[in-house]
Design an enzyme around this catalytic site. Structure first.
Site, PDB file in Angstrom:
ATOM      1  CG  ASP A 438      -1.806   1.174   1.335  1.00 10.74           C
ATOM      2  OD1 ASP A 438      -2.658   1.333   0.448  1.00 10.74           O
ATOM      3  OD2 ASP A 438      -1.659   1.970   2.292  1.00 10.74           O
ATOM      4  CD  GLU A 491      -2.482   2.285  -3.396  1.00  7.98           C
ATOM      5  OE1 GLU A 491      -3.561   2.879  -3.508  1.00  7.98           O
ATOM      6  OE2 GLU A 491      -1.857   2.228  -2.327  1.00  7.98           O
TER       7      GLU A 491
END
Length: 760
Positions: A438, A491
């Site tokens: 993330d 990401e």
């Protein structure tokens, strides 16, 4: 663990034991005694327990113990059960007890029989055990190369000198004193002060006789004298808020039944394999109870989620973070227990059972992982030993302005080992098939979301976070080497070059990168009224300009259906027929576009409401035909996708794609070919207007008959049933750069797939 004593052994009464010498003399001086008694002595193992000393020119043994609340204490020989000495309170240093052992001068195994106001207990003294830390383990930890730190840091079951217990170990190099506090010592920091290893900064103590599930924390005294209670950074189980204690893990192992999957996984080159991912938030996929507020547990998820993912045809499931987090509204992206699977759905063993169940039906399991930041909760990592230990001390590098969180000090070796080991922990202990990292962009840039003057450049004056880059490169290199067949996914929302390029070639070493640009552009496009789409045609074609610069995953994630962005179906203008038709056409375009796919739960059947983490998906919508038909379309897309190598075999190869028409903005039509390794083609044609286009000519790469494989306008999916009678036949008329072509009936707001068929 404390145990009530059995019947009195055949020994002399305490009064007959040779009296001990002055207790203060046994402890050096009163200052030492008081420090031991208060749990603030930094070298307790040189004092507590059994030690040789010389008193009045004679060698003797002394036993010292801190026993809060005790009235009387006796030393028993573990071998014979005989009482060999009594301990007395040290004056002005309660609850410290001490006493000598008469004629005995050689240390031996012993126990303490302790009388309290309401009970008499037999204690196995932790201070009679040696250090159980391995120098090689701690050396690798301090060098930033430790991949198995959870095996000796945290709470680990061990056996020492025939006794089974738990080794507690914590890294707190700047603490003045550290104790384990918990259910087993009435949360009294004086009882189990820890041994300090100055070279590594690790404190440890072996406590025999504990049971799984007991709650504990670390009481840490900073150099300013202030005490704080911290959860264990390496805890493998944690108590929910508001107490947030760590828990001793249960001494158990899972008997995996996924050997076939794990072996097969290691043989797959995922870049040339089908990957269709179903992203799931386990807390809201489906709920239970009369008010629908209770979580499904892992056993129920095995019974419901596993067969659903199989039926839908996805190849992988991706869980949003499962590391322990205190605030539900963070969705797991602000974890405080990186090694602790959240309590919300069951035990660690039950989570392993869920992963095992997916593997046994051929579904891979990916996990969202958060190495970019951590919250400031007082029981967490923030100023863990009274100093900025895990976070960077400079707030320009150690504080995240967007989320009011702290950023890891990526340049610190021990922090590198903490994160590296955590990644290995999920891959090794839970057989996770890959990690999606993330917020990678926030790691890469020192000026991420910062104004001028709010960030400090690197040593070369640049904005790149060189420590984070080095960490990511080392992490990916080690993990791909140690765990064959995994996928590391970033990401990353910027144009950083080489995210999925090999480290040797200057890249970050990820296997895949989320294509955030494709997602933003195409969602913008379908959110426009069809009459305006012709002016924004580039939003659907621009992704092919950079499609082969990375190994991409086309992601329609949870982030696109929250915070006022609306659900996918509600982003689209028009009446319900147009909404569903457009979404089907969009999914058809997505599945045929170069790259792998990720779809957030609920989007497969047209969830109406924005995603809300506190509520179940609106499964009741499936009683209505349009939602059933959209779900059927996604299922058939996945089926077709998995069966056709042209849709995935050459995702990273520009020669595996050819535009037929990317310039028909006036009609909002897109047409292209995908090719497999043998040159077999899949032709996709998309019409993003509600106008039926009859006699629309498309180029085709090979002469012959092309079957109409899928048509999102079929009545099976809720469409108007405009089609091509099952297929089309080429004419020898060059068109769109191809030698052959055919006239097709192009349905409204639809995507159609054609495939060449060899004739008998």
């Amino acid at each position: 663990m404390q145990q009530q004593s059995s019947a009195q052994s055949e020994t002399r009464p305490i009064a007959d034991i040779e009296p001990e010498t002055d207790t203060v003399a046994c402890c050096g001086d009163i200052a030492v005694c008081q420090a031991l008694a208060e749990g603030r002595h930094g070298d307790v193992f040189n004092w507590l327990g059994m030690h040789q000393l010389t008193l009045d020119g004679k060698k003797s043994l002394v036993v010292r113990a801190v026993l809060p609340g005790a009235l009387e204490a006796t030393v028993l020989d573990s071998k014979t059960g005989k009482k060999v000495a009594s301990l007395s309170p040290v004056a002005d240093a309660e609850p410290l007890f001490a006493g000598t052992l008469g004629r005995r001068t050689k240390p031996f195994a012993y126990q303490l029989q302790v009388r309290y106001p309401d009970a008499e207990l037999l204690l196995d003294d932790p201070y009679r055990y040696p250090s159980l830390l391995d120098e090689k383990d701690t050396y690798l930890f301090c060098e930033g190369r430790q991949q198995q730190a959870w095996r000796f840091l945290g709470a680990n079951w061990q056996e020492c000198n025939g006794s089974k217990g738990v080794l507690f170990a914590v890294w707190a190099p700047n603490a003045q004193a550290v104790s384990v506090i918990g259910d087993f010592n009435c949360w009294d920091h004086r009882r189990h002060s820890m041994r300090f290893h100055q070279g590594s900064g690790i404190w440890e103590i072996f406590i025999p006789g504990l049971v799984g599930g007991e709650h504990y924390k670390y009481a840490i005294q900073a150099h300013n004298g202030y005490w704080q209670q911290k959860a264990d950074p390496f805890a493998r189980s944690m108590e929910p808020s508001p107490h947030n204690a760590s828990r001793v893990p249960f001494d158990e192992c899972w008997d995996w039944c996924d050997a076939s999957w794990m072996t097969g996984r290691s043989q797959i080159a995922w870049h040339k394999a089908p990957i269709s991912i179903y992203e799931v938030h386990l807390g809201s996929w489906r709920r239970k109870g009369h008010d629908g507020r209770d979580y499904l547990d892992y056993e129920e998820l095995i019974a419901q989620l596993v067969p659903y993912v199989v039926a839908m045809g996805f190849t992988h499931v991706e869980f949003m973070p499962l590391s322990e987090y205190p605030f539900d509204g963070s969705w797991g992206y602000q974890p405080v227990g990186m090694y602790a699977p959240t309590y919300r759905f069951g035990s660690a063993a039950a989570l392993k059972a869920l992963v095992d169940a997916f593997h046994q039906v051929g579904i891979g399991v990916l996990l969202d992982w958060v190495p970019a930041h951590f919250p400031k909760d007082p029981h967490g990592l923030a100023r863990f030993d009274g100093t900025c230990l895990y976070e960077h001390e400079d707030p320009r590098r150690g504080s995240h302005p967007d989320w009011d969180t702290l950023i890891y000090n990526y340049g610190r070796k021990e922090v590198q080992s903490f994160l590296l080991s955590n990644a290995c922990y999920w891959l090794q202990e839970f057989h996770i098939d890959g990690l999606r990292l993330d917020a990678v962009s926030s790691m890469l840039y020192l000026d991420y979301s910062r104004k001028p003057g709010e960030w400090a450049p690197n040593q070369y004056g640049g904005r790149e976070n060189l420590d984070a880059i080095a960490l990511l490169q080392d992490l990916n290199t080690r993990l791909y080497t140690s765990y064959p067949g995994i996928m590391m996914i970033a990401e990353e929302s910027t144009a950083w070059g080489g995210v999925s390029r090999d480290v040797g070639g200057g890249g970050l070493g990820f296997g895949f990168k989320w294509n955030m640009g494709w997602m933003h552009d195409t969602l913008s496009y379908i959110s426009r009224d069809p009459i305006h789409r012709s002016y924004h045609h580039h939003e659907m074609t621009f992704s092919l300009v950079y499609a082969y610069t990375e190994q991409f995953i086309l992601s329609l994630s949870h982030d696109e259906v929250v915070h006022g962005k609306r659900s996918l179906i509600e982003k689209i203008p028009g009446d319900d027929w147009q909404k569903f038709a457009t979404l089907r056409a969009y999914y058809g375009f997505m599945w045929a576009h170069p790259g792998k796919q990720l779809l957030f739960m609920g989007n497969e059947f047209g969830q109406r409401h924005e995603w809300q983490h506190d509520y179940s998906l609106d499964w009741h919508l499936l009683q209505f035909e349009p939602h059933q038909q959209l779900q059927r379309w996604v299922t058939d897309l996945n089926r077709c996708y998995r069966q056709l190598p042209a849709l995935w075999q050459r995702d990273g190869d520009g020669a595996g794609f050819a535009w037929l028409d990317c310039t028909d903005a006036a009609d909002s039509v897109l047409a292209f070919c995908r090719f497999d390794d043998h040159g077999n083609a899949l032709v996709a044609v998309c019409n993003f207007t509600p106008t039926v286009r009859l006699g629309y000519r498309i180029g085709l790469p090979k002469a012959g008959h092309y079957a109409e494989l899928l048509n999102s306008d079929s009545h099976f999916y809720g469409g108007s049933d405009v089609g091509n009678g099952g297929g089309i036949t080429t004419e020898h008329q060059p068109w769109q750069g191809m030698q052959y072509s055919a006239l097709i009936s192009l349905p409204p707001l639809a995507t159609v797939y054609f495939q060449w068929q060899e004739q008998d």
